[in-house]
Design an enzyme around this catalytic site. Structure first.
Site, short mmCIF file in Angstrom:
data_model
loop_
_atom_site.label_atom_id
_atom_site.label_comp_id
_atom_site.label_asym_id
_atom_site.label_seq_id
_atom_site.Cartn_x
_atom_site.Cartn_y
_atom_site.Cartn_z
N HIS A 218 -7.65 -18.01 -13.59
CA HIS A 218 -7.92 -19.43 -13.65
C HIS A 218 -7.42 -20.04 -14.96
O HIS A 218 -6.95 -21.17 -14.98
CB HIS A 218 -9.37 -19.81 -13.37
N TYR A 222 -4.47 -23.44 -16.32
CA TYR A 222 -4.44 -24.41 -17.42
C TYR A 222 -3.28 -24.13 -18.36
O TYR A 222 -2.78 -25.05 -19.02
CB TYR A 222 -5.80 -24.47 -18.13
N HIS A 372 -4.47 -27.65 -1.94
CA HIS A 372 -4.97 -28.01 -3.29
C HIS A 372 -3.94 -27.66 -4.35
O HIS A 372 -3.56 -28.50 -5.17
CB HIS A 372 -6.28 -27.26 -3.55
N PHE A 373 -3.44 -26.43 -4.30
CA PHE A 373 -2.66 -26.06 -5.49
C PHE A 373 -1.23 -26.60 -5.48
O PHE A 373 -0.59 -26.64 -6.52
CB PHE A 373 -2.78 -24.59 -5.85
N HIS A 374 -0.77 -27.07 -4.31
CA HIS A 374 0.54 -27.74 -4.38
C HIS A 374 0.41 -29.14 -4.98
O HIS A 374 1.38 -29.70 -5.44
CB HIS A 374 1.23 -27.75 -3.02
N ARG A 435 -4.76 -19.15 5.22
CA ARG A 435 -3.62 -19.12 4.31
C ARG A 435 -2.98 -17.74 4.40
O ARG A 435 -3.53 -16.84 5.03
CB ARG A 435 -4.06 -19.43 2.86
N ARG A 436 -1.84 -17.54 3.75
CA ARG A 436 -1.19 -16.24 3.63
C ARG A 436 -1.09 -15.49 4.97
O ARG A 436 -1.38 -14.30 5.05
CB ARG A 436 -1.97 -15.37 2.64
FE1 HAS Z 1 -7.68 -25.09 -8.77
C1 HAS Z 1 -7.95 -22.46 -6.55
C2 HAS Z 1 -11.07 -25.50 -8.73
C3 HAS Z 1 -7.43 -27.55 -11.17
C4 HAS Z 1 -4.39 -24.24 -9.27
N1 HAS Z 1 -6.42 -23.66 -8.02
C5 HAS Z 1 -6.72 -22.69 -7.09
C6 HAS Z 1 -5.55 -21.93 -6.81
C7 HAS Z 1 -4.54 -22.40 -7.62
C8 HAS Z 1 -5.11 -23.49 -8.37
C9 HAS Z 1 -3.12 -21.87 -7.71
O1 HAS Z 1 -13.53 -23.86 -7.89
C10 HAS Z 1 -5.44 -20.81 -5.77
C11 HAS Z 1 -5.55 -19.45 -6.39
C12 HAS Z 1 -5.35 -18.39 -5.32
O2 HAS Z 1 -4.20 -18.04 -5.05
O3 HAS Z 1 -6.34 -17.97 -4.71
N2 HAS Z 1 -9.00 -26.32 -9.71
C13 HAS Z 1 -10.33 -26.35 -9.54
C14 HAS Z 1 -10.92 -27.40 -10.36
C15 HAS Z 1 -9.88 -27.97 -11.06
C16 HAS Z 1 -8.68 -27.28 -10.65
C17 HAS Z 1 -12.37 -27.79 -10.46
N3 HAS Z 1 -6.20 -25.77 -9.96
C18 HAS Z 1 -6.31 -26.77 -10.90
C19 HAS Z 1 -5.05 -26.93 -11.60
C20 HAS Z 1 -4.20 -25.99 -11.06
C21 HAS Z 1 -4.94 -25.27 -10.05
C22 HAS Z 1 -4.82 -27.93 -12.70
C23 HAS Z 1 -2.78 -25.68 -11.38
C24 HAS Z 1 -2.10 -26.22 -12.33
N4 HAS Z 1 -9.22 -24.17 -7.80
C25 HAS Z 1 -10.53 -24.45 -7.98
C26 HAS Z 1 -11.34 -23.45 -7.26
C27 HAS Z 1 -10.45 -22.57 -6.64
C28 HAS Z 1 -9.12 -23.06 -7.00
C29 HAS Z 1 -12.80 -23.35 -7.17
C30 HAS Z 1 -10.78 -21.32 -5.82
C31 HAS Z 1 -11.05 -21.64 -4.43
C32 HAS Z 1 -11.16 -20.41 -3.56
O4 HAS Z 1 -12.14 -20.32 -2.84
O5 HAS Z 1 -10.24 -19.56 -3.54
C33 HAS Z 1 -10.02 -29.09 -12.08
O6 HAS Z 1 -9.40 -28.71 -13.29
C34 HAS Z 1 -9.46 -30.38 -11.58
C35 HAS Z 1 -9.78 -31.53 -12.50
C36 HAS Z 1 -8.85 -32.66 -12.24
C37 HAS Z 1 -9.19 -33.93 -12.15
C38 HAS Z 1 -8.13 -34.96 -11.83
C39 HAS Z 1 -7.86 -35.89 -12.99
C40 HAS Z 1 -6.76 -36.84 -12.62
C41 HAS Z 1 -5.74 -37.22 -13.43
C42 HAS Z 1 -4.71 -38.17 -12.89
C43 HAS Z 1 -5.00 -39.61 -13.27
C44 HAS Z 1 -3.90 -40.47 -12.79
C45 HAS Z 1 -3.48 -41.61 -13.37
C46 HAS Z 1 -2.25 -42.28 -12.81
C47 HAS Z 1 -4.08 -42.19 -14.59
C48 HAS Z 1 -10.60 -34.39 -12.32
C49 HAS Z 1 -5.61 -36.77 -14.83
C50 HAS Z 1 -2.57 -43.53 -12.07
C51 HAS Z 1 -1.26 -44.22 -11.75
C52 HAS Z 1 -0.88 -44.62 -10.53
C53 HAS Z 1 0.45 -45.27 -10.38
C54 HAS Z 1 -1.74 -44.45 -9.32
#
Ligand code: HAS
Length: 563
Positions: A218, A222, A372-374, A435-436
């Site tokens: 995990h 980051y 999610h991860f894409h 998946r997979r």
């Molecule tokens: Fe995740 C599984 C929870 C973030 C990647 N994640 C994965 C896997 C990958 C991955 C690759 O709790 C699969 C692993 C595998 O092969 O089994 N993930 C989270 C949570 C976050 C999160 C809570 N993940 C990421 C990031 C990744 C990533 C970043 C890659 C870079 N994830 C999980 C969990 C699993 C999981 C479980 C396991 C599930 C399972 O059962 O297998 C948090 O960090 C997310 C927080 C993000 C936000 C969004 C903030 C939004 C922003 C954009 C603002 C936009 C603006 C633009 C200002 C709160 C910053 C506006 C402008 C316009 C023009 C509209």
């Protein structure tokens, strides 16, 4: 600024090698959706097996591309902001270790001897060279940290009262996380998997191996994300024509990643019976903690974009969205960065669903997960990597970007492709699509008794998205390699757009030093992981049975079931 020929050459190679390999990674991404949509009903295509392709896709795109890029971008940011180049031999040693490691792992995967996916869980077993190669790639990628830390310490001695540039804080935070988390995967590979793969040990503690992997796994996400965050905080507001709303918000967010990135890996193991509920609950809560720096980022960036839009003439509440330079070919990096941010809104929301224990039981191991991860790793991470690779290459070589008008629409095509693709996967996941799995062999083969027609629209949607993504990637390759073939028209320099802060708060010592954060980081990790490792050792479950990569059935079972 001018930099030495050696550093320039190093950065070229560190961008060029992974981008060349990416062509293989992208091809296998498309093939995944073709297999899964039941367009073909075979276990392999063009002599490459489905799982072999999936391993190549995951390892190249998510591990090789991201690691090389993080190192190249780290060299560039440290040199640019601290005005000193990293140690030459240390940097080249890092490059050679990564490259030899990548070649070893690539051979094992291409030879079909390491179809173990990017998570390489036992009992799937790979050729020893795959594990050794992965270890070398990882070790090679953290070596530059020592050189950068030296440069930073010397700079800090000379400038004790100056705030450390945000990009430098981000780079050092990122590689500290990387160094700490890779210790666990190094132990997994060198002590558990390699002796087992060499035949020196009969079996392996599967639960312990998975727990060690996710300690790393995990934090790994980051490590992928933080280079993008550095660009969002230090480059995007400037490109938008504005300023960063708050410099302090950026620092708080980056230091929080130091605390929360590692001790959350058990949220990938909510369904593992060997780990107790208390640990899952604790790490589940910490997972909500790791979303906080991203929420801070979302609000800070939204405020920065609003400021930029207003400076560009917007008068209404939300009118600033319409005033941003989305299609300005001379600021194409803005398009790559904003495209990633749009995707991350959905990537973040789906992450929060995953983190919620009960909801996780619905989506775990379903197609929802790649959905999610894409929208995370193939969203902000991928778009910032390819956009910045082009930007760095074009700046350092002095060659203008090839087909600039095409270049600026690539990120939006990618965003449309990913949104369609991930909608198909997320919808499919919610109705049970695994998946997979090579669905075309069974569930999406009308001639098979397991045929599941509900998954036809979902997989077709994913295929449609993947075709658009592949088209966008092809255009990017044409632009990037086309730029390489152009003639130099300007002096080659290392330059970044530098964002000023709108609220440039006074220096607060706590947010300009690493020591207290490292101490708290250590304590939280110990609290979260000592009980998890005790559990994994106490309840290892059955050891991994002997298994050959060519056959998905463990050898013992296969023998027992043979009449
Ligand atoms: Fe995740 C599984 C929870 C973030 C990647 N994640 C994965 C896997 C990958 C991955 C690759 O709790 C699969 C692993 C595998 O092969 O089994 N993930 C989270 C949570 C976050 C999160 C809570 N993940 C990421 C990031 C990744 C990533 C970043 C890659 C870079 N994830 C999980 C969990 C699993 C999981 C479980 C396991 C599930 C399972 O059962 O297998 C948090 O960090 C997310 C927080 C993000 C936000 C969004 C903030 C939004 C922003 C954009 C603002 C936009 C603006 C633009 C200002 C709160 C910053 C506006 C402008 C316009 C023009 C509209």
């Amino acid at each position: 600024m001018n930099i030495s020929k050696s550093l320039k050459r190093l950065i070229y190679w560190e961008l060029g090698i992974p981008l060349t390999l990416l062509t293989i990674g992208i091809y296998h991404g498309l093939m995944q959706t073709i297999f899964r949509a039941g367009v073909i009903h075979q276990s392999s295509f063009a002599h490459l097996d489905y799982y072999q392709g999936l391993t190549l896709h995951g390892v190249i795109n998510a591990v090789v591309l991201t690691s090389y890029f993080a190192v190249a971008f780290g060299h560039a940011t440290i040199t640019f902001y601290l005005k000193k180049e990293p140690h030459k031999w240390v940097s080249w040693l890092s490059f050679w270790l990564m490259t030899i490691g990548t070649l070893m792992a690539a051979w094992a995967m291409l030879a079909g001897k390491a179809s173990v996916l990017y998570t390489f869980y036992p009992p799937l077993k790979a050729h020893p060279l795959f594990y050794l190669g992965a270890a070398l790639l990882i070790v090679g990628s953290w070596i530059p940290l020592f050189s950068w830390a030296n440069i930073y310490t010397a700079w800090k001695k000379e400038n004790p009262q100056t705030k450390t540039p945000l990009a430098v804080v981000g780079t050092l935070v990122n590689f500290t996380i990387w160094f700490v988390c890779t210790l666990a995967v190094a132990y997994e590979v060198l002590v558990l998997l390699l002796p087992w793969a060499m035949g020196w040990k009969a079996t392996v503690n599967v639960t312990l191996a998975r727990t060690l992997f996710w300690f790393f796994g995990h934090a790994l996400v980051y490590f992928w994300l933080l280079p993008a965050y550095i660009m969002y905080y230090t480059i995007l507001p400037k490109l938008a024509g504005g300023k960063l709303f708050s410099d302090l918000a950026g620092r708080i967010s980056l230091f929080l990643f130091l605390l929360f990135s590692v001790p959350v890996g058990v949220h990938h193991q909510f369904s593992d019976p060997s780990i107790s509920r208390g640990i899952k609950m604790f790490q589940g809560l910490l997972t909500f903690g790791v979303a906080v720096p991203s929420f801070i980022t979302a609000f800070t960036l939204a405020a920065s974009l609003e400021y930029a839009g207003k400076k560009r003439g917007s008068k209404t509440l939300l009118g600033f969205f319409a005033k941003l330079p989305y299609l300005d070919a001379s600021r194409y990096l803005f398009a790559y960065l904003i495209g990633g941010l749009i995707l991350f809104i959905f990537g973040g929301l789906t992450g929060i669903v995953n983190a919620s224990g009960v909801l996780n039981a619905v989506v775990h191991n379903t197609a929802w997960m790649p959905g999610h991860f894409h929208m995370t790793v193939a969203g902000p991470v991928f778009l910032s990597i390819i956009g910045m690779s082009l930007f760095l290459y074009s700046g350092l070589s002095g060659k203008p970007v090839f087909l600039p008008r095409v270049n600026v629409i690539i990120p939006y095509l990618w965003v449309i492709g990913i949104l369609i693709f991930s909608t198909g996967l997320s919808w499919g996941g919610l109705i049970g699509e695994p998946r997979r799995t090579n669905l075309g062999m069974t569930y999406l083969n009308p001639k098979n008794e397991l045929f599941t027609p509900e998954w036809v629209p979902t997989t077709m949607l994913a295929l449609a998205g993947a075709i658009i993504m592949t088209f966008a990637a092809l255009l990017f390759f044409i632009v990037f390699f086309g730029t390489m073939l152009r003639k130099k028209t300007a002096p080659g320099v290392l330059d970044f757009p530098v964002t000023e802060a709108l609220h440039d708060e006074k220096r607060i010592p706590l947010f300009d030093t690493f020591k207290p954060w490292l101490l708290i980081m250590g304590i939280v990790i110990l609290l979260a992981y000592i009980p998890a490792f005790i559990n994994a050792n106490k309840n290892p479950g059955p050891g991994a049975p002997p298994f050959t990569p060519a056959n998905p059935v463990p050898e013992q079972t296969a023998q027992t079931s043979t009449p």
